[in-house]
Design a protein around this motif. Structure first.
Motif, PDB file in Angstrom:
ATOM      1  N   MET A  57      39.552  24.459  39.624  1.00  0.00           N
ATOM      2  CA  MET A  57      38.889  23.144  40.008  1.00  0.00           C
ATOM      3  C   MET A  57      38.698  22.398  38.701  1.00  0.00           C
ATOM      4  SD  MET A  57      39.040  22.791  43.121  1.00  0.00           S
ATOM      5  CE  MET A  57      37.802  21.593  43.959  1.00  0.00           C
ATOM      6  N   THR A  58      38.460  22.932  37.682  1.00  0.00           N
ATOM      7  CA  THR A  58      38.152  22.175  36.484  1.00  0.00           C
ATOM      8  C   THR A  58      39.434  21.847  35.759  1.00  0.00           C
ATOM      9  OG1 THR A  58      36.153  23.551  35.899  1.00  0.00           O
ATOM     10  CG2 THR A  58      37.352  22.625  33.983  1.00  0.00           C
ATOM     11  N   LEU A  59      40.512  22.407  35.886  1.00  0.00           N
ATOM     12  CA  LEU A  59      41.998  22.027  35.424  1.00  0.00           C
ATOM     13  C   LEU A  59      42.347  20.625  36.163  1.00  0.00           C
ATOM     14  CD1 LEU A  59      43.783  25.354  34.892  1.00  0.00           C
ATOM     15  CD2 LEU A  59      42.740  23.841  33.103  1.00  0.00           C
ATOM     16  N   LEU A  60      42.234  20.862  37.507  1.00  0.00           N
ATOM     17  CA  LEU A  60      42.496  19.557  38.267  1.00  0.00           C
ATOM     18  C   LEU A  60      41.673  18.562  38.149  1.00  0.00           C
ATOM     19  CD1 LEU A  60      42.962  21.677  41.972  1.00  0.00           C
ATOM     20  CD2 LEU A  60      44.593  20.425  40.424  1.00  0.00           C
ATOM     21  N   VAL A  61      40.421  18.662  37.989  1.00  0.00           N
ATOM     22  CA  VAL A  61      39.503  17.398  37.783  1.00  0.00           C
ATOM     23  C   VAL A  61      39.933  16.818  36.180  1.00  0.00           C
ATOM     24  CG1 VAL A  61      37.106  16.655  37.212  1.00  0.00           C
ATOM     25  CG2 VAL A  61      37.774  18.134  39.299  1.00  0.00           C
ATOM     26  N   LYS A  62      39.752  17.727  35.252  1.00  0.00           N
ATOM     27  CA  LYS A  62      40.359  17.290  34.030  1.00  0.00           C
ATOM     28  C   LYS A  62      41.536  16.588  33.997  1.00  0.00           C
ATOM     29  CE  LYS A  62      37.397  20.188  30.868  1.00  0.00           C
ATOM     30  NZ  LYS A  62      36.838  19.020  29.944  1.00  0.00           N
ATOM     31  N   GLY A  63      42.775  17.300  34.473  1.00  0.00           N
ATOM     32  CA  GLY A  63      43.761  16.713  34.546  1.00  0.00           C
ATOM     33  C   GLY A  63      43.866  15.350  35.209  1.00  0.00           C
ATOM     34  N   ALA A  64      43.234  15.265  36.223  1.00  0.00           N
ATOM     35  CA  ALA A  64      43.335  14.133  37.141  1.00  0.00           C
ATOM     36  C   ALA A  64      42.586  13.034  36.360  1.00  0.00           C
ATOM     37  CB  ALA A  64      42.455  14.432  38.530  1.00  0.00           C
ATOM     38  N   ASN A  65      41.526  13.210  35.552  1.00  0.00           N
ATOM     39  CA  ASN A  65      40.876  12.275  34.932  1.00  0.00           C
ATOM     40  C   ASN A  65      41.700  11.860  33.501  1.00  0.00           C
ATOM     41  OD1 ASN A  65      38.420  12.484  36.262  1.00  0.00           O
ATOM     42  ND2 ASN A  65      37.508  13.895  34.883  1.00  0.00           N
ATOM     43  N   LYS A  66      42.484  12.701  32.957  1.00  0.00           N
ATOM     44  CA  LYS A  66      43.326  12.281  32.114  1.00  0.00           C
ATOM     45  C   LYS A  66      44.545  11.561  32.506  1.00  0.00           C
ATOM     46  CE  LYS A  66      45.713  13.852  28.002  1.00  0.00           C
ATOM     47  NZ  LYS A  66      46.149  14.805  26.943  1.00  0.00           N
ATOM     48  N   ILE A  67      45.074  11.788  33.614  1.00  0.00           N
ATOM     49  CA  ILE A  67      46.123  11.060  34.239  1.00  0.00           C
ATOM     50  C   ILE A  67      45.706   9.697  34.563  1.00  0.00           C
ATOM     51  CG2 ILE A  67      47.950  10.758  36.160  1.00  0.00           C
ATOM     52  CD1 ILE A  67      48.110  13.973  35.975  1.00  0.00           C
ATOM     53  N   ALA A  68      44.571   9.517  35.223  1.00  0.00           N
ATOM     54  CA  ALA A  68      43.934   8.263  35.583  1.00  0.00           C
ATOM     55  C   ALA A  68      43.499   7.337  34.402  1.00  0.00           C
ATOM     56  CB  ALA A  68      42.659   8.647  36.364  1.00  0.00           C
ATOM     57  N   SER A  69      43.238   7.909  33.437  1.00  0.00           N
ATOM     58  CA  SER A  69      42.919   6.967  32.348  1.00  0.00           C
ATOM     59  C   SER A  69      43.969   6.677  31.425  1.00  0.00           C
ATOM     60  CB  SER A  69      41.898   8.081  31.156  1.00  0.00           C
ATOM     61  OG  SER A  69      42.569   8.834  30.565  1.00  0.00           O
ATOM     62  N   GLN A  70      45.309   7.126  31.711  1.00  0.00           N
ATOM     63  CA  GLN A  70      46.418   6.719  31.123  1.00  0.00           C
ATOM     64  C   GLN A  70      47.118   5.226  31.438  1.00  0.00           C
ATOM     65  OE1 GLN A  70      49.222  10.047  31.241  1.00  0.00           O
ATOM     66  NE2 GLN A  70      47.963  11.133  29.735  1.00  0.00           N
TER      67      GLN A  70
END
Length: 156
Positions: free
Chosen positions: A143-156
């Motif tokens: 869940m941590t990897l998914l949220v961190k990954g989604a946050n990083k993708i969304a911020s690009q």
């Protein structure tokens, strides 16, 4: 080096996918061996083996309960596997820090192994709560990897 192959540090976490798959499989292999040694394994109808073993007169109740817990550990691993696989893929696509992803992958593998061992061998209510705690710790990792990954993708 994994299986004789050199992999760049950035992709080491991808190797956790088959390892985590195996952590879901090995309780089933242990169950197979225990059933086969106890009453014989029915490979024609393999999904009937747990029910047959738990109802069989010659299997002590403690062994039957252990067979059921092995089945439960196997099913839980199968249920957790897609979450882990998607988390590793998202984390790598998002290009999260590879040291972080690799560390989480190793921790996840360790918690899955610990979860299986506690699940298979516990016989008390208190130990079952330890198993539950280990489960929630392990679920927090993908869940941590998914949220961190989604946050990083969304911020690009």
């Amino acid at each position: 080096m994994i299986f004789g192959l050199v992999a760049p540090a950035s992709s080491l976490s991808l190797y956790s996918i088959p390892v985590v798959w195996f952590t879901a499989l090995y309780p089933n292999l242990l169950k197979f061996r225990l059933i086969d040694r106890s009453i014989g394994y029915n490979n024609v109808q393999p999904r009937s083996n747990v029910a047959h073993a738990t109802e069989h007169q010659n299997i002590p109740p403690q062994v039957a309960a252990k067979i059921q817990r092995m089945e439960g550990a196997h099913l839980n691993g199968n249920e957790a596997f897609p979450l882990w696989t998607s988390a590793i893929i998202v984390a790598n696509i998002a290009n999260l820090d590879h040291g972080f992803i690799n560390t989480v992958a190793l921790a996840y593998i360790a918690t899955r192994i610990l979860f299986n061992q506690v699940y298979i061998n516990h016989e008390s209510s208190s130990a079952s709560w330890i198993r539950t705690a280990i489960f929630f710790v392990s679920v927090s990792m993908p869940m941590t990897l998914l949220v961190k990954g989604a946050n990083k993708i969304a911020s690009q």
